[in-house]
Design a protein around this motif. Structure first.
Motif, PDB file in Angstrom:
ATOM      1  N   LEU A  15       0.796  -1.227   0.000  1.00 27.53           N
ATOM      2  CA  LEU A  15       0.000   0.000   0.000  1.00 27.53           C
ATOM      3  C   LEU A  15       0.834   1.285   0.000  1.00 27.53           C
ATOM      4  N   PRO A  16       1.813   1.445   0.877  1.00 28.23           N
ATOM      5  CA  PRO A  16       2.597   2.699   0.850  1.00 28.23           C
ATOM      6  C   PRO A  16       3.317   2.921  -0.481  1.00 28.23           C
ATOM      7  N   THR A  17       3.893   1.858  -1.032  1.00 27.88           N
ATOM      8  CA  THR A  17       4.616   1.981  -2.297  1.00 27.88           C
ATOM      9  C   THR A  17       3.668   2.332  -3.438  1.00 27.88           C
ATOM     10  N   VAL A  18       2.534   1.654  -3.494  1.00 28.47           N
ATOM     11  CA  VAL A  18       1.555   1.906  -4.553  1.00 28.47           C
ATOM     12  C   VAL A  18       1.019   3.337  -4.461  1.00 28.47           C
ATOM     13  N   LEU A  19       0.587   3.743  -3.284  1.00 23.53           N
ATOM     14  CA  LEU A  19       0.022   5.086  -3.125  1.00 23.53           C
ATOM     15  C   LEU A  19       1.046   6.181  -3.392  1.00 23.53           C
ATOM     16  N   ASN A  20       2.262   6.021  -2.872  1.00 24.84           N
ATOM     17  CA  ASN A  20       3.294   7.036  -3.109  1.00 24.84           C
ATOM     18  C   ASN A  20       3.671   7.104  -4.582  1.00 24.84           C
ATOM     19  N   GLY A  21       3.728   5.944  -5.245  1.00 25.32           N
ATOM     20  CA  GLY A  21       4.034   5.924  -6.671  1.00 25.32           C
ATOM     21  C   GLY A  21       2.954   6.612  -7.492  1.00 25.32           C
ATOM     22  N   LEU A  22       1.699   6.299  -7.195  1.00 25.87           N
ATOM     23  CA  LEU A  22       0.588   6.946  -7.907  1.00 25.87           C
ATOM     24  C   LEU A  22       0.574   8.451  -7.659  1.00 25.87           C
ATOM     25  N   HIS A  23       0.849   8.843  -6.426  1.00 34.40           N
ATOM     26  CA  HIS A  23       0.883  10.268  -6.075  1.00 34.40           C
ATOM     27  C   HIS A  23       1.992  10.983  -6.848  1.00 34.40           C
ATOM     28  N   ARG A  24       3.161  10.360  -6.908  1.00 38.17           N
ATOM     29  CA  ARG A  24       4.297  10.954  -7.628  1.00 38.17           C
ATOM     30  C   ARG A  24       3.977  11.126  -9.117  1.00 38.17           C
ATOM     31  N   VAL A  25       3.386  10.093  -9.725  1.00 36.67           N
ATOM     32  CA  VAL A  25       3.033  10.179 -11.144  1.00 36.67           C
ATOM     33  C   VAL A  25       1.977  11.261 -11.361  1.00 36.67           C
ATOM     34  N   HIS A  26       1.002  11.330 -10.471  1.00 33.35           N
ATOM     35  CA  HIS A  26      -0.066  12.331 -10.602  1.00 33.35           C
ATOM     36  C   HIS A  26       0.501  13.745 -10.634  1.00 33.35           C
ATOM     37  N   PHE A  27       1.426  14.041  -9.743  1.00 40.23           N
ATOM     38  CA  PHE A  27       1.934  15.404  -9.659  1.00 40.23           C
ATOM     39  C   PHE A  27       3.103  15.685 -10.606  1.00 40.23           C
ATOM     40  N   SER A  28       3.564  14.657 -11.330  1.00 41.33           N
ATOM     41  CA  SER A  28       4.644  14.906 -12.285  1.00 41.33           C
ATOM     42  C   SER A  28       4.170  14.899 -13.731  1.00 41.33           C
ATOM     43  N   THR A  29       2.932  14.500 -13.967  1.00 41.28           N
ATOM     44  CA  THR A  29       2.425  14.471 -15.327  1.00 41.28           C
ATOM     45  C   THR A  29       1.623  15.739 -15.636  1.00 41.28           C
ATOM     46  N   ALA A  30       1.673  16.129 -16.893  1.00 39.35           N
ATOM     47  CA  ALA A  30       0.910  17.310 -17.322  1.00 39.35           C
ATOM     48  C   ALA A  30      -0.413  16.908 -17.972  1.00 39.35           C
ATOM     49  N   PRO A  32      -4.017  15.876 -18.337  1.00 40.58           N
ATOM     50  CA  PRO A  32      -5.224  15.825 -17.506  1.00 40.58           C
ATOM     51  C   PRO A  32      -5.870  14.438 -17.477  1.00 40.58           C
ATOM     52  N   ALA A  33      -5.847  13.733 -18.606  1.00 40.62           N
ATOM     53  CA  ALA A  33      -6.432  12.389 -18.648  1.00 40.62           C
ATOM     54  C   ALA A  33      -5.649  11.429 -17.747  1.00 40.62           C
ATOM     55  N   MET A  34      -4.322  11.552 -17.754  1.00 39.67           N
ATOM     56  CA  MET A  34      -3.489  10.692 -16.899  1.00 39.67           C
ATOM     57  C   MET A  34      -3.729  11.032 -15.434  1.00 39.67           C
ATOM     58  N   LYS A  35      -3.838  12.321 -15.119  1.00 39.08           N
ATOM     59  CA  LYS A  35      -4.115  12.726 -13.736  1.00 39.08           C
ATOM     60  C   LYS A  35      -5.432  12.129 -13.254  1.00 39.08           C
ATOM     61  N   ASP A  36      -6.469  12.193 -14.094  1.00 36.48           N
ATOM     62  CA  ASP A  36      -7.765  11.635 -13.726  1.00 36.48           C
ATOM     63  C   ASP A  36      -7.676  10.128 -13.498  1.00 36.48           C
ATOM     64  N   THR A  37      -6.946   9.439 -14.362  1.00 37.99           N
ATOM     65  CA  THR A  37      -6.785   7.988 -14.222  1.00 37.99           C
ATOM     66  C   THR A  37      -6.069   7.638 -12.928  1.00 37.99           C
ATOM     67  N   ILE A  38      -5.027   8.386 -12.606  1.00 38.13           N
ATOM     68  CA  ILE A  38      -4.271   8.144 -11.375  1.00 38.13           C
ATOM     69  C   ILE A  38      -5.157   8.372 -10.151  1.00 38.13           C
ATOM     70  N   VAL A  39      -5.965   9.417 -10.184  1.00 36.05           N
ATOM     71  CA  VAL A  39      -6.873   9.690  -9.068  1.00 36.05           C
ATOM     72  C   VAL A  39      -7.882   8.558  -8.932  1.00 36.05           C
ATOM     73  N   GLU A  40      -8.421   8.105 -10.041  1.00 36.70           N
ATOM     74  CA  GLU A  40      -9.388   7.003 -10.003  1.00 36.70           C
ATOM     75  C   GLU A  40      -8.753   5.743  -9.421  1.00 36.70           C
ATOM     76  N   LEU A  41      -7.550   5.424  -9.861  1.00 37.94           N
ATOM     77  CA  LEU A  41      -6.855   4.249  -9.318  1.00 37.94           C
ATOM     78  C   LEU A  41      -6.598   4.397  -7.823  1.00 37.94           C
ATOM     79  N   SER A  42      -6.184   5.581  -7.423  1.00 37.07           N
ATOM     80  CA  SER A  42      -5.863   5.817  -6.007  1.00 37.07           C
ATOM     81  C   SER A  42      -7.086   5.685  -5.112  1.00 37.07           C
ATOM     82  N   LEU A  43      -8.226   6.156  -5.593  1.00 38.42           N
ATOM     83  CA  LEU A  43      -9.434   6.135  -4.771  1.00 38.42           C
ATOM     84  C   LEU A  43     -10.170   4.803  -4.811  1.00 38.42           C
TER      85      LEU A  43
END
Length: 86
Positions: A15-30, A32-43
């Motif tokens: 869980l910590p690795t998955v969540l931190n990885g998803l969070h890092r990708v979310h805030f490093s990508t420009a 919007p579709a990828m950000k939405d996908t990452i948020v959906e996966l995280s939630l």
């Protein structure tokens, strides 16, 4: 118990690795579709609320993104928030 107990237990150490990885990708990508996908996966990570509580600050940032979005992502954000509150 429950029918998903074994899955919860297997996911817990990741869980910590998955969540931190998803969070890092979310805030490093420009993208919007990828950000939405990452948020959906995280939630939608299948984990008990008690396992998610230590990660609530990180999840809250992603939740804000969901609630500021449109359509299905907003609905997911609202359902997740309701689950956390209940």
């Amino acid at each position: 118990g429950g029918k998903f107990e074994h899955s919860y237990k297997e996911l817990l150490p990741l869980l910590p690795t998955v969540l931190n990885g998803l969070h890092r990708v979310h805030f490093s990508t420009a993208s919007p579709a990828m950000k939405d996908t990452i948020v959906e996966l995280s939630l939608t990570i299948p984990a008990r609320l008690s396992s998610l509580l230590p990660h609530l600050p990180l999840l809250t940032r992603l939740m804000v993104h969901a609630l500021r979005s449109y359509g299905d992502l907003v609905n997911l954000g609202l359902r997740t928030l309701e689950f956390w509150v209940d």
